[in-house]
Design a protein around this motif. Sequence first.
Motif, PDB file in Angstrom:
ATOM      1  N   ARG A  93      -0.966   3.459  -6.264  1.00  0.00           N
ATOM      2  CA  ARG A  93      -2.247   3.568  -6.952  1.00  0.00           C
ATOM      3  C   ARG A  93      -3.360   3.370  -5.946  1.00  0.00           C
ATOM      4  N   LYS A  94      -4.392   4.133  -6.135  1.00  0.00           N
ATOM      5  CA  LYS A  94      -5.519   4.059  -5.212  1.00  0.00           C
ATOM      6  C   LYS A  94      -6.340   2.806  -5.477  1.00  0.00           C
ATOM      7  N   SER A  95      -6.929   2.283  -4.437  1.00  0.00           N
ATOM      8  CA  SER A  95      -7.744   1.085  -4.561  1.00  0.00           C
ATOM      9  C   SER A  95      -8.948   1.350  -5.444  1.00  0.00           C
ATOM     10  N   PRO A  96      -9.341   0.360  -6.269  1.00  0.00           N
ATOM     11  CA  PRO A  96     -10.499   0.549  -7.132  1.00  0.00           C
ATOM     12  C   PRO A  96     -11.828   0.431  -6.393  1.00  0.00           C
ATOM     13  N   ARG A  97     -11.810   0.295  -5.074  1.00  0.00           N
ATOM     14  CA  ARG A  97     -13.047   0.170  -4.305  1.00  0.00           C
ATOM     15  C   ARG A  97     -13.923   1.401  -4.525  1.00  0.00           C
ATOM     16  N   VAL A  98     -15.190   1.130  -4.804  1.00  0.00           N
ATOM     17  CA  VAL A  98     -16.124   2.231  -5.037  1.00  0.00           C
ATOM     18  C   VAL A  98     -16.391   2.957  -3.726  1.00  0.00           C
ATOM     19  N   ASN A  99     -16.269   4.268  -3.706  1.00  0.00           N
ATOM     20  CA  ASN A  99     -16.565   5.056  -2.516  1.00  0.00           C
ATOM     21  C   ASN A  99     -17.214   6.366  -2.952  1.00  0.00           C
ATOM     22  N   HIS A 100     -17.521   7.206  -1.969  1.00  0.00           N
ATOM     23  CA  HIS A 100     -18.212   8.459  -2.274  1.00  0.00           C
ATOM     24  C   HIS A 100     -17.389   9.350  -3.200  1.00  0.00           C
ATOM     25  N   ASP A 101     -16.066   9.362  -3.005  1.00  0.00           N
ATOM     26  CA  ASP A 101     -15.221  10.192  -3.863  1.00  0.00           C
ATOM     27  C   ASP A 101     -15.353   9.778  -5.323  1.00  0.00           C
ATOM     28  N   GLU A 102     -15.304   8.477  -5.563  1.00  0.00           N
ATOM     29  CA  GLU A 102     -15.351   8.004  -6.935  1.00  0.00           C
ATOM     30  C   GLU A 102     -16.736   8.171  -7.551  1.00  0.00           C
ATOM     31  N   ARG A 122      -2.839   6.323 -12.238  1.00  0.00           N
ATOM     32  CA  ARG A 122      -2.514   5.873 -10.884  1.00  0.00           C
ATOM     33  C   ARG A 122      -3.646   5.117 -10.194  1.00  0.00           C
ATOM     34  N   HIS A 123      -4.788   5.072 -10.828  1.00  0.00           N
ATOM     35  CA  HIS A 123      -5.893   4.292 -10.283  1.00  0.00           C
ATOM     36  C   HIS A 123      -5.714   2.841 -10.710  1.00  0.00           C
ATOM     37  N   LYS A 124      -5.862   1.926  -9.779  1.00  0.00           N
ATOM     38  CA  LYS A 124      -5.743   0.517 -10.137  1.00  0.00           C
ATOM     39  C   LYS A 124      -6.811   0.150 -11.150  1.00  0.00           C
ATOM     40  N   ILE A 125      -6.417  -0.623 -12.141  1.00  0.00           N
ATOM     41  CA  ILE A 125      -7.381  -1.044 -13.159  1.00  0.00           C
ATOM     42  C   ILE A 125      -8.335  -2.051 -12.528  1.00  0.00           C
ATOM     43  N   PRO A 126      -9.635  -1.728 -12.516  1.00  0.00           N
ATOM     44  CA  PRO A 126     -10.597  -2.647 -11.893  1.00  0.00           C
ATOM     45  C   PRO A 126     -10.837  -3.874 -12.763  1.00  0.00           C
ATOM     46  N   THR A 127     -11.572  -4.821 -12.229  1.00  0.00           N
ATOM     47  CA  THR A 127     -11.930  -6.030 -12.958  1.00  0.00           C
ATOM     48  C   THR A 127     -13.448  -6.178 -12.970  1.00  0.00           C
ATOM     49  N   PRO A 128     -14.067  -6.156 -14.148  1.00  0.00           N
ATOM     50  CA  PRO A 128     -13.492  -5.866 -15.474  1.00  0.00           C
ATOM     51  C   PRO A 128     -13.062  -4.407 -15.577  1.00  0.00           C
ATOM     52  N   PRO A 129     -12.198  -4.095 -16.534  1.00  0.00           N
ATOM     53  CA  PRO A 129     -11.528  -2.782 -16.522  1.00  0.00           C
ATOM     54  C   PRO A 129     -12.392  -1.579 -16.878  1.00  0.00           C
ATOM     55  N   LEU A 130     -13.349  -1.728 -17.790  1.00  0.00           N
ATOM     56  CA  LEU A 130     -14.092  -0.566 -18.285  1.00  0.00           C
ATOM     57  C   LEU A 130     -15.332  -0.309 -17.443  1.00  0.00           C
ATOM     58  N   ALA A 182      -9.339  18.508 -10.253  1.00  0.00           N
ATOM     59  CA  ALA A 182      -7.997  18.713  -9.701  1.00  0.00           C
ATOM     60  C   ALA A 182      -7.910  18.229  -8.261  1.00  0.00           C
ATOM     61  N   ARG A 183      -8.974  18.485  -7.497  1.00  0.00           N
ATOM     62  CA  ARG A 183      -8.974  18.051  -6.103  1.00  0.00           C
ATOM     63  C   ARG A 183      -8.973  16.528  -5.998  1.00  0.00           C
ATOM     64  N   HIS A 184      -9.707  15.881  -6.867  1.00  0.00           N
ATOM     65  CA  HIS A 184      -9.701  14.414  -6.871  1.00  0.00           C
ATOM     66  C   HIS A 184      -8.310  13.878  -7.193  1.00  0.00           C
ATOM     67  N   SER A 185      -7.617  14.530  -8.124  1.00  0.00           N
ATOM     68  CA  SER A 185      -6.309  14.016  -8.549  1.00  0.00           C
ATOM     69  C   SER A 185      -5.273  14.103  -7.435  1.00  0.00           C
ATOM     70  N   LYS A 186      -5.481  15.023  -6.488  1.00  0.00           N
ATOM     71  CA  LYS A 186      -4.524  15.164  -5.391  1.00  0.00           C
ATOM     72  C   LYS A 186      -4.506  13.943  -4.475  1.00  0.00           C
ATOM     73  N   GLN A 187      -5.555  13.132  -4.551  1.00  0.00           N
ATOM     74  CA  GLN A 187      -5.608  11.942  -3.706  1.00  0.00           C
ATOM     75  C   GLN A 187      -4.702  10.825  -4.227  1.00  0.00           C
ATOM     76  N   TYR A 188      -4.178  10.997  -5.429  1.00  0.00           N
ATOM     77  CA  TYR A 188      -3.368   9.947  -6.041  1.00  0.00           C
ATOM     78  C   TYR A 188      -1.896  10.349  -5.978  1.00  0.00           C
ATOM     79  N   SER A 189      -1.184   9.746  -5.067  1.00  0.00           N
ATOM     80  CA  SER A 189       0.223  10.065  -4.893  1.00  0.00           C
ATOM     81  C   SER A 189       1.040   9.378  -5.976  1.00  0.00           C
ATOM     82  N   ARG A 190       2.238   9.876  -6.214  1.00  0.00           N
ATOM     83  CA  ARG A 190       3.092   9.288  -7.235  1.00  0.00           C
ATOM     84  C   ARG A 190       3.559   7.900  -6.827  1.00  0.00           C
ATOM     85  N   GLY A 191       3.636   7.650  -5.535  1.00  0.00           N
ATOM     86  CA  GLY A 191       4.185   6.392  -5.058  1.00  0.00           C
ATOM     87  C   GLY A 191       3.281   5.194  -5.190  1.00  0.00           C
TER      88      GLY A 191
END
Length: 511
Positions: free
Chosen positions: A195-204, A241-249, A184-193
């Motif tokens: 999509r979050k960048s697909p860049r790998v970070n500590h959160d992800e 709301r997360h941007k689909i990365p390349t490749p997607p899966l 739930a806490r992770h989902s709060k980072q994704y606003s309705r307006g």
Amino acid sequence: MFAKMVSANPGLEGEAKLEEVTNLMNKLKIDLKEKNLLPPQRNAMLEQLKVYGRQVENADPIFTDSGVETLTRHSFDGNSLTTSREALRCLANTLFLDAKTRQIFVDLGYAGKAAERLKVGHQGLSIHGIAKKRYNNIRSQNDNRDDEFLISRILFLTTYDTNVDFEMLIDEHSLADSINSHVARHSKQYSRGGRKSPRVNHDELALSETLKLIFNITHFYPGRAAAFTKSIPHIFKILSRHKIPTPPLQAPVCYLINALINLDLEDKNSQQFGVNPIFPKFDQKTNAERLIDILDISVIRYRDEELDQQAAPLMTVIRKIYEPAPESVKRYMRWLLLPSDDERNRPLGKSNTLSSRLLKLSSSPMAPTIRENISALMFELSDKDATSFVQNVGYGFASGFLMSHNVPIPSNALEAWSTNGSHEHEDGQSNDRPVNPITGQRLDMEPKDTGPEMTEEEKEKEAEKLFVLFERLKKTGVVDVKNPVEEAVQSGRFEELPSDDDDEIPERRRS
């Protein structure tokens, strides 16, 4: 002098490395009793062990009972978060590299402490002698992704090759609640307006480990899947709301999808939601559309054998949400996934649409798992009706699935049928177009045979082949179909011609 001690020599090998690892483990073990190391010294030694422990060779003391106990106690029994996290990194790496160490960890009785440490805002450490102000500071620091990443990974690894009781961790240490809180806490980072960048970070990275833990717990303890139902809307929110990365899966998209597989997507057991969160009121089709978008990109980006390994969970989730979907969403999914009338200008499977690529993949010898999933999905999109299934994808693509699942093939499966039976032009004329039942192509769009007409001998040979094929098909017992040659004889449409040396016998011609 201290500066020389803090950095490990990654080039050490053989006896030199073994001697250094033994020396470090002995000092850390003695420190548990005597507390004779300063915090910076203790942290530096653990950091050195982390480097040496990346390879099992000549790092034996780390992977012994004593070594695992030393790392475990530094992970959970101290009062420094920095020391704890350094030890946790060593411990997680140890459990990953050597399966037998996982049961050693469990036998120490620290699985419960690990589950407690996963609680959001839980200090997870001994606070004896710590001033209240400092304790509150530690508690605040502990609410970060490092702890989530490390503890989730350790618990995930203990789902293999151990007898740890995850039902006890759920009941007595609120493990499911803690996991739901992290998601739930992770989902709060994704606003309705946006999509979050697909860049790998500590959160992800932390989210990925938590999602992997959800999948394994619900896989090995299916009766406890309902404990994670609260995470369903948050998983879909992140996925949409997360941007689909390349490749997607790839992470975290693949782990978001995997985590959904064993969950109660129909909410039929727990009834925790008034409205199924998979089909939100603001746009009931949004989650189905997102999953299909990911599928569309995936079948383009991956080779068949890669799809067989990576896309099967995605297909499973799409199939699972179709069943409880509102009728409007089902219609939309059928529109996206089944061949359209426009595609029937060519044989099905020959165009570049998603449905065409899926049909081609459904017969790929390189993807046995995904091809079964695709055929099952198409069958379900056809309301599990064999006649509709054949009409939707053509007998050529449908027959193998129907036969392998002992589904009776309709007696009219090989009869031509018409598209758009309910559609009309503005002048009131019907828009029906007869369709080849085998290929799914409109008959009026099939290439015309411009070659010479068949001779009587060629026609006779083709008739014999057809007769044999239908007789073999009847013997399988899968389909009840009448041989067209036999039917012609019985209906009086059969014409028997005389032989060359039997001119006196009158002909029997069809009426």
